[in-house]
Design an enzyme around this catalytic site. Structure first.
Site, PDB file in Angstrom:
ATOM      1  N   SER A 246       2.444 -14.746 -15.555  1.00 33.34           N
ATOM      2  CA  SER A 246       3.137 -15.474 -14.479  1.00 33.34           C
ATOM      3  C   SER A 246       2.359 -15.348 -13.170  1.00 33.34           C
ATOM      4  O   SER A 246       1.361 -14.625 -13.091  1.00 33.34           O
ATOM      5  CB  SER A 246       4.570 -14.934 -14.291  1.00 33.34           C
ATOM      6  OG  SER A 246       4.542 -13.580 -13.921  1.00 33.34           O
TER       7      SER A 246
ATOM      8  N   SER B 290      -3.399  -5.696  -2.084  1.00 32.29           N
ATOM      9  CA  SER B 290      -2.416  -6.427  -1.265  1.00 32.29           C
ATOM     10  C   SER B 290      -2.726  -6.148   0.202  1.00 32.29           C
ATOM     11  O   SER B 290      -3.316  -5.111   0.530  1.00 32.29           O
ATOM     12  CB  SER B 290      -1.019  -5.908  -1.589  1.00 32.29           C
ATOM     13  OG  SER B 290      -0.087  -6.375  -0.642  1.00 32.29           O
TER      14      SER B 290
ATOM     15  N   TYR C 280       5.228   0.829  -2.915  1.00 35.11           N
ATOM     16  CA  TYR C 280       4.294  -0.263  -3.221  1.00 35.11           C
ATOM     17  C   TYR C 280       3.006  -0.123  -2.395  1.00 35.11           C
ATOM     18  O   TYR C 280       1.895  -0.193  -2.929  1.00 35.11           O
ATOM     19  CB  TYR C 280       4.972  -1.607  -2.944  1.00 35.11           C
ATOM     20  CG  TYR C 280       4.113  -2.802  -3.253  1.00 35.11           C
ATOM     21  CD1 TYR C 280       3.906  -3.206  -4.574  1.00 35.11           C
ATOM     22  CD2 TYR C 280       3.505  -3.532  -2.240  1.00 35.11           C
ATOM     23  CE1 TYR C 280       3.108  -4.306  -4.859  1.00 35.11           C
ATOM     24  CE2 TYR C 280       2.711  -4.632  -2.524  1.00 35.11           C
ATOM     25  CZ  TYR C 280       2.515  -5.019  -3.830  1.00 35.11           C
ATOM     26  OH  TYR C 280       1.715  -6.109  -4.105  1.00 35.11           O
TER      27      TYR C 280
ATOM     28  N   LYS D 105      -0.912   0.460  -3.779  1.00 33.27           N
ATOM     29  CA  LYS D 105      -2.013  -0.468  -3.507  1.00 33.27           C
ATOM     30  C   LYS D 105      -3.095   0.187  -2.636  1.00 33.27           C
ATOM     31  O   LYS D 105      -4.285  -0.102  -2.798  1.00 33.27           O
ATOM     32  CB  LYS D 105      -1.473  -1.746  -2.838  1.00 33.27           C
ATOM     33  CG  LYS D 105      -0.574  -2.574  -3.749  1.00 33.27           C
ATOM     34  CD  LYS D 105      -1.345  -3.153  -4.935  1.00 33.27           C
ATOM     35  CE  LYS D 105      -0.508  -4.109  -5.762  1.00 33.27           C
ATOM     36  NZ  LYS D 105      -1.258  -4.731  -6.866  1.00 33.27           N
TER      37      LYS D 105
ATOM     38  N   THR E 126       5.913 -16.111  -5.767  1.00 35.72           N
ATOM     39  CA  THR E 126       5.931 -15.885  -7.226  1.00 35.72           C
ATOM     40  C   THR E 126       7.257 -15.222  -7.601  1.00 35.72           C
ATOM     41  O   THR E 126       8.054 -14.867  -6.728  1.00 35.72           O
ATOM     42  CB  THR E 126       4.786 -14.941  -7.674  1.00 35.72           C
ATOM     43  OG1 THR E 126       5.051 -13.629  -7.159  1.00 35.72           O
ATOM     44  CG2 THR E 126       3.421 -15.405  -7.204  1.00 35.72           C
TER      45      THR E 126
HETATM   46  N1  LIG Z   1       3.448 -12.134  -4.640  1.00 34.61           N
HETATM   47  C1  LIG Z   1       2.964 -11.538  -3.576  1.00 34.61           C
HETATM   48  O1  LIG Z   1       3.410 -11.786  -2.435  1.00 34.61           O
HETATM   49  C2  LIG Z   1       1.829 -10.556  -3.703  1.00 34.61           C
HETATM   50  C3  LIG Z   1       1.185 -10.135  -2.519  1.00 34.61           C
HETATM   51  C4  LIG Z   1       0.149  -9.222  -2.623  1.00 34.61           C
HETATM   52  C5  LIG Z   1      -0.254  -8.751  -3.844  1.00 34.61           C
HETATM   53  N2  LIG Z   1       0.381  -9.167  -4.994  1.00 34.61           N
HETATM   54  C6  LIG Z   1      -0.069  -8.621  -6.266  1.00 34.61           C
HETATM   55  O2  LIG Z   1      -0.480  -9.681  -7.117  1.00 34.61           O
HETATM   56  C7  LIG Z   1      -0.327  -9.282  -8.476  1.00 34.61           C
HETATM   57  C8  LIG Z   1       0.397 -10.376  -9.232  1.00 34.61           C
HETATM   58  O3  LIG Z   1       1.723 -10.481  -8.726  1.00 34.61           O
HETATM   59  P1  LIG Z   1       2.540 -11.846  -8.686  1.00 34.61           P
HETATM   60  O4  LIG Z   1       2.972 -12.075  -7.304  1.00 34.61           O
HETATM   61  O5  LIG Z   1       1.808 -12.902  -9.411  1.00 34.61           O
HETATM   62  O6  LIG Z   1       3.864 -11.411  -9.477  1.00 34.61           O
HETATM   63  P2  LIG Z   1       4.423 -11.780 -10.921  1.00 34.61           P
HETATM   64  O7  LIG Z   1       4.532 -13.244 -11.091  1.00 34.61           O
HETATM   65  O8  LIG Z   1       5.644 -10.957 -11.085  1.00 34.61           O
HETATM   66  O9  LIG Z   1       3.285 -11.268 -11.898  1.00 34.61           O
HETATM   67  C9  LIG Z   1       3.144  -9.934 -12.248  1.00 34.61           C
HETATM   68  C10 LIG Z   1       2.421  -9.876 -13.580  1.00 34.61           C
HETATM   69  O10 LIG Z   1       2.246  -8.499 -13.925  1.00 34.61           O
HETATM   70  C11 LIG Z   1       2.660  -8.324 -15.262  1.00 34.61           C
HETATM   71  N3  LIG Z   1       3.115  -6.962 -15.472  1.00 34.61           N
HETATM   72  C12 LIG Z   1       4.082  -6.284 -14.815  1.00 34.61           C
HETATM   73  N4  LIG Z   1       4.231  -5.051 -15.344  1.00 34.61           N
HETATM   74  C13 LIG Z   1       3.331  -4.955 -16.338  1.00 34.61           C
HETATM   75  C14 LIG Z   1       2.980  -3.930 -17.271  1.00 34.61           C
HETATM   76  N5  LIG Z   1       3.606  -2.747 -17.278  1.00 34.61           N
HETATM   77  N6  LIG Z   1       1.996  -4.168 -18.154  1.00 34.61           N
HETATM   78  C15 LIG Z   1       1.357  -5.369 -18.170  1.00 34.61           C
HETATM   79  N7  LIG Z   1       1.628  -6.365 -17.333  1.00 34.61           N
HETATM   80  C16 LIG Z   1       2.609  -6.163 -16.437  1.00 34.61           C
HETATM   81  C17 LIG Z   1       3.749  -9.361 -15.479  1.00 34.61           C
HETATM   82  O11 LIG Z   1       3.847  -9.717 -16.840  1.00 34.61           O
HETATM   83  P3  LIG Z   1       4.921  -9.166 -17.911  1.00 34.61           P
HETATM   84  O12 LIG Z   1       6.221  -9.044 -17.209  1.00 34.61           O
HETATM   85  O13 LIG Z   1       4.895 -10.237 -18.965  1.00 34.61           O
HETATM   86  O14 LIG Z   1       4.360  -7.872 -18.404  1.00 34.61           O
HETATM   87  C18 LIG Z   1       3.210 -10.532 -14.696  1.00 34.61           C
HETATM   88  O15 LIG Z   1       2.338 -11.283 -15.495  1.00 34.61           O
HETATM   89  C19 LIG Z   1       0.423  -7.949  -8.453  1.00 34.61           C
HETATM   90  O16 LIG Z   1      -0.504  -6.895  -8.588  1.00 34.61           O
HETATM   91  C20 LIG Z   1       1.028  -7.915  -7.055  1.00 34.61           C
HETATM   92  O17 LIG Z   1       1.232  -6.600  -6.608  1.00 34.61           O
HETATM   93  C21 LIG Z   1       1.414 -10.064  -4.940  1.00 34.61           C
END
Ligand SMILES: NC(=O)c1ccc[n+]([C@@H]2O[C@H](COP(=O)([O-])OP(=O)(O)OC[C@H]3O[C@@H](n4cnc5c(N)ncnc54)[C@H](OP(=O)(O)O)[C@@H]3O)[C@@H](O)[C@H]2O)c1
Length: 271
Positions: free
Chosen positions: A14, A143, A156, A160, A191
């Site tokens: 996702s 992040s 969090y 990071k 997301t």
């Molecule tokens: N969204 C933001 O604002 C933001 C900002 C800065 C950084 N980030 C970083 O970007 C990255 C992606 O986040 P996103 O926003 O795209 O959120 P997301 O849509 O919730 O995606 C998170 C992904 O991580 C996987 N995941 C979670 N726990 C896991 C585990 N134990 N083993 C394997 N996979 C796991 C989930 O897949 P499953 O549930 O299928 O395992 C999902 O594919 C993360 O590292 C997040 O910290 C996000």
């Protein structure tokens, strides 16, 4: 183009990970997509195969990055199938949001286990193969929250920031080995992350602006092609280090104000 590149992406089911997968697929890369939800991974694979008939068929592997055996198996399967890995994208991540002082130790551990140790596990398994080939790239998705501890994101931010510190150490050690490392600092991105994160108490989240995961993914893949070492993806991320250097007290005051407003139930924008 990236034909022949073998790209392993964690958290590809996702959000940012899924869009990064689609963007690499458009460039012709051979993908290995990992996450826990196989149904969601299969959908990403189907999306790629339907939209890009000429692109290599992605391999999807169920993997919980908080489980060392799972990660070992993921890398073994990938290397057996494709004889190596050129790019590892450590993207899997989870969040906890709310009062840091009320967050349970188990929640601190859970966040560290995915965001920090999950990346460490993947790096330790992939690195020997990259070193043997004398080339490779590790992309660690950190992040903007790694740059400064923001209110109600204590666990969090810590996870990071730890990932960033590890990345910097490793990058220096890998100098001259042919293996390089890129740190990505996304800002708020729209997301499902926010509705899945664990909530502690009833503190509000800041309202937007949020970037789109498509935009973030395009920037990441472009940065891989340009061999960037650091990719900062929001205005807050670009300005925060500057103000921290020249006006550190101002940043403290801004953080205090944000904490006060969010606890008080007021609407606020980001830093
Ligand atoms: N969204 C933001 O604002 C933001 C900002 C800065 C950084 N980030 C970083 O970007 C990255 C992606 O986040 P996103 O926003 O795209 O959120 P997301 O849509 O919730 O995606 C998170 C992904 O991580 C996987 N995941 C979670 N726990 C896991 C585990 N134990 N083993 C394997 N996979 C796991 C989930 O897949 P499953 O549930 O299928 O395992 C999902 O594919 C993360 O590292 C997040 O910290 C996000």
């Amino acid at each position: 183009m990236m034909e022949g590149w073998r790209v392993l992406i964690t958290g590809a089911s996702s959000g940012i990970g899924r869009e990064v997968a689609l963007e690499f697929a458009r460039k012709g890369a051979q993908l290995i997509l990992a996450a826990r939800r196989m149904d969601a991974l299969r959908q990403v694979r189907e999306q790629i195969n339907t939209a890009l008939p000429g692109a290599p068929d992605p391999l999807v592997v169920s993997c919980d990055v908080s489980d060392s055996k799972n990660v070992k198996k993921l890398v073994e399967i990938s290397v057996r199938r494709f004889k190596g890995i050129d790019v590892l994208v450590n993207n899997a991540g989870i969040g906890v949001y709310g009062d840091t002082g009320l967050t349970a130790l188990a929640d601190f551990r859970a966040v560290m286990d995915v965001n920090f140790f999950g990346s460490v596990r993947c790096i330790l398994e992939v690195l020997p193969y990259m070193k043997k080939e004398g080339r490779g790239l590790i992309v660690n998705v950190a992040s903007v929250a790694a740059m400064y501890g923001v209110p109600f994101l204590g666990a969090y931010c810590a996870s990071k920031a730890a990932l960033v510190a590890l990345s910097q150490s490793l990058r220096a050690e890998l100098s001259g080995s042919g293996v390089s490392l890129m740190i990505v600092y996304p800002g708020y991105t729209q997301t499902e992350f926010f509705w899945k994160e664990k909530k502690v108490g009833r503190v509000r989240r800041p309202r937007g602006p949020y970037s789109s995961p498509v935009k973030v993914a395009k920037a990441i893949v472009k940065a891989v092609q340009c061999q960037k070492r650091n990719l900062v993806l929001s205005l807050e991320g670009k300005t925060l280090p500057l103000f921290q250097g020249i006006l550190p007290l101002l940043i403290e005051r801004v953080m205090e104000r944000i904490a006060f407003q969010l606890r008080d139930g007021q609407e606020v924008s980001h830093v």
